[in-house]
Design a protein around this motif. Sequence first.
Motif, PDB file in Angstrom:
ATOM      1  N   MET A 185      52.115  57.249  15.870  1.00  0.00           N
ATOM      2  CA  MET A 185      52.173  56.574  17.151  1.00  0.00           C
ATOM      3  C   MET A 185      53.466  56.998  17.845  1.00  0.00           C
ATOM      4  O   MET A 185      54.553  56.853  17.300  1.00  0.00           O
ATOM      5  N   ASN A 186      53.337  57.533  19.036  1.00  0.00           N
ATOM      6  CA  ASN A 186      54.519  58.014  19.744  1.00  0.00           C
ATOM      7  C   ASN A 186      55.115  56.909  20.622  1.00  0.00           C
ATOM      8  O   ASN A 186      54.617  55.789  20.688  1.00  0.00           O
ATOM      9  N   ALA A 187      56.200  57.229  21.300  1.00  0.00           N
ATOM     10  CA  ALA A 187      56.945  56.249  22.093  1.00  0.00           C
ATOM     11  C   ALA A 187      56.115  55.713  23.258  1.00  0.00           C
ATOM     12  O   ALA A 187      56.207  54.530  23.601  1.00  0.00           O
ATOM     13  N   LYS A 188      55.309  56.563  23.851  1.00  0.00           N
ATOM     14  CA  LYS A 188      54.496  56.142  24.995  1.00  0.00           C
ATOM     15  C   LYS A 188      53.488  55.074  24.582  1.00  0.00           C
ATOM     16  O   LYS A 188      53.305  54.061  25.272  1.00  0.00           O
ATOM     17  N   LYS A 189      52.844  55.275  23.449  1.00  0.00           N
ATOM     18  CA  LYS A 189      51.863  54.301  22.966  1.00  0.00           C
ATOM     19  C   LYS A 189      52.535  52.984  22.589  1.00  0.00           C
ATOM     20  O   LYS A 189      51.997  51.908  22.855  1.00  0.00           O
ATOM     21  N   ARG A 190      53.734  53.074  21.966  1.00  0.00           N
ATOM     22  CA  ARG A 190      54.446  51.848  21.607  1.00  0.00           C
ATOM     23  C   ARG A 190      54.846  51.066  22.844  1.00  0.00           C
ATOM     24  O   ARG A 190      54.712  49.846  22.898  1.00  0.00           O
ATOM     25  N   CYS A 191      55.309  51.772  23.849  1.00  0.00           N
ATOM     26  CA  CYS A 191      55.693  51.117  25.112  1.00  0.00           C
ATOM     27  C   CYS A 191      54.482  50.472  25.771  1.00  0.00           C
ATOM     28  O   CYS A 191      54.559  49.363  26.284  1.00  0.00           O
TER      29      CYS A 191
END
Length: 84
Positions: A1-7
């Motif tokens: 899971m990358n930063a965009k998905k976490r955000c």
Amino acid sequence: MNAKKRCKLRRIDRRKLEREQLAAESRLEQRIESIMTGCSGRVSKALNGTLTLRDTSSESGSVCLQDVGLFFAGHRKSNQVTAR
């Protein structure tokens, strides 16, 4: 899971919490109103006249053309009548 998905997930959770809080406040307001007035929300709306009905007296801004049938018939060729 990358930063965009976490955000994106954090934002979704935050908005979900906001919606739940607004719904809880709305339910509380409805309960208080029903206790104070002694009748349900539907009855109080009917008595107070807070229902929004269409105002038939206001014009929508469109102008009625007398020969609207001639202008509207675009599939027919009409050399003498134009909409300009």
